[in-house]
Design a protein around this motif. Structure first.
Motif, PDB file in Angstrom:
ATOM      1  N   LEU A  27       0.816  -1.179  -0.172  1.00  0.00           N
ATOM      2  CA  LEU A  27       0.003   0.165   0.096  1.00  0.00           C
ATOM      3  C   LEU A  27       0.725   1.180   0.207  1.00  0.00           C
ATOM      4  CD1 LEU A  27      -2.799   1.391   0.281  1.00  0.00           C
ATOM      5  CD2 LEU A  27      -2.671   0.925   2.572  1.00  0.00           C
ATOM      6  N   ASP A  28       0.947   1.864  -1.278  1.00  0.00           N
ATOM      7  CA  ASP A  28       1.942   3.160  -1.397  1.00  0.00           C
ATOM      8  C   ASP A  28       1.438   4.291  -0.736  1.00  0.00           C
ATOM      9  OD1 ASP A  28       4.099   1.587  -2.557  1.00  0.00           O
ATOM     10  OD2 ASP A  28       2.744   1.426  -4.453  1.00  0.00           O
ATOM     11  N   ARG A  29      -0.007   4.486  -0.898  1.00  0.00           N
ATOM     12  CA  ARG A  29      -0.542   5.659  -0.482  1.00  0.00           C
ATOM     13  C   ARG A  29      -1.999   5.559  -0.513  1.00  0.00           C
ATOM     14  NH1 ARG A  29       1.144   8.586  -4.343  1.00  0.00           N
ATOM     15  NH2 ARG A  29      -0.667   8.258  -5.745  1.00  0.00           N
ATOM     16  N   LEU A  30      -2.643   5.887   0.751  1.00  0.00           N
ATOM     17  CA  LEU A  30      -4.030   6.022   1.025  1.00  0.00           C
ATOM     18  C   LEU A  30      -4.670   7.542   1.036  1.00  0.00           C
ATOM     19  CD1 LEU A  30      -6.080   3.601   1.689  1.00  0.00           C
ATOM     20  CD2 LEU A  30      -5.467   4.059   3.896  1.00  0.00           C
ATOM     21  N   THR A  31      -5.672   7.674   0.226  1.00  0.00           N
ATOM     22  CA  THR A  31      -6.315   9.110   0.467  1.00  0.00           C
ATOM     23  C   THR A  31      -7.705   8.867   0.767  1.00  0.00           C
ATOM     24  OG1 THR A  31      -4.702   9.622  -1.406  1.00  0.00           O
ATOM     25  CG2 THR A  31      -6.418  11.117  -1.066  1.00  0.00           C
ATOM     26  N   THR A  32      -8.187   9.583   1.764  1.00  0.00           N
ATOM     27  CA  THR A  32      -9.558   9.663   2.268  1.00  0.00           C
ATOM     28  C   THR A  32     -10.361  10.287   0.998  1.00  0.00           C
ATOM     29  OG1 THR A  32      -8.770   9.481   4.549  1.00  0.00           O
ATOM     30  CG2 THR A  32     -11.295  10.292   3.842  1.00  0.00           C
ATOM     31  N   LEU A  33     -11.525   9.764   0.684  1.00  0.00           N
ATOM     32  CA  LEU A  33     -12.555  10.216  -0.090  1.00  0.00           C
ATOM     33  C   LEU A  33     -13.729  10.867   0.518  1.00  0.00           C
ATOM     34  CD1 LEU A  33     -12.059   8.068  -3.384  1.00  0.00           C
ATOM     35  CD2 LEU A  33     -11.113  10.047  -2.944  1.00  0.00           C
ATOM     36  N   CYS A  34     -13.813  10.046   1.555  1.00  0.00           N
ATOM     37  CA  CYS A  34     -15.126  10.061   2.353  1.00  0.00           C
ATOM     38  C   CYS A  34     -14.763  10.232   3.844  1.00  0.00           C
ATOM     39  CB  CYS A  34     -16.543   9.384   2.038  1.00  0.00           C
ATOM     40  SG  CYS A  34     -17.928   9.680   2.985  1.00  0.00           S
TER      41      CYS A  34
END
Length: 93
Positions: free
Chosen positions: A80-87
């Protein structure tokens, strides 16, 4: 690969001694449609995930899939290189 998913769970942060020093790791279970993907975040991304409540949040995940062979057996790892919150969600794990 990038995908939209829901964070179903995350592990406790753990530290391993690697060849170049300590490595921080966190495992994350992502659900995308009917699929569940177990992946591992390292170092800065692992620290960020460990310190953030992502329970049931919709996220965009950037993943790297790697296949390896060792001792005649084949393995696949998912980073998992990057996790971005959408909600933004506030449900506890």
């Amino acid at each position: 690969m990038e995908l939209i998913a829901i964070v179903k769970e995350k592990s406790e942060k753990r530290v391993l001694n690697g060849q170049q020093g300590e490595i921080t790791m966190v495992d994350v279970v992502l659900q995308s449609g009917g699929d569940e993907i177990i992946c591992t975040a390292f170092d800065k991304e692992a620290e960020k995930i460990s310190n953030t409540n992502y329970a049931n949040c919709i996220v965009k995940a950037n993943l790297t899939f790697t296949g390896r062979e060792k001792d005649g057996r084949k393995f696949q790892s998912i980073r998992l290189d990057r996790l971005t919150t959408l909600c933004n969600c506030a449900a506890p794990f």
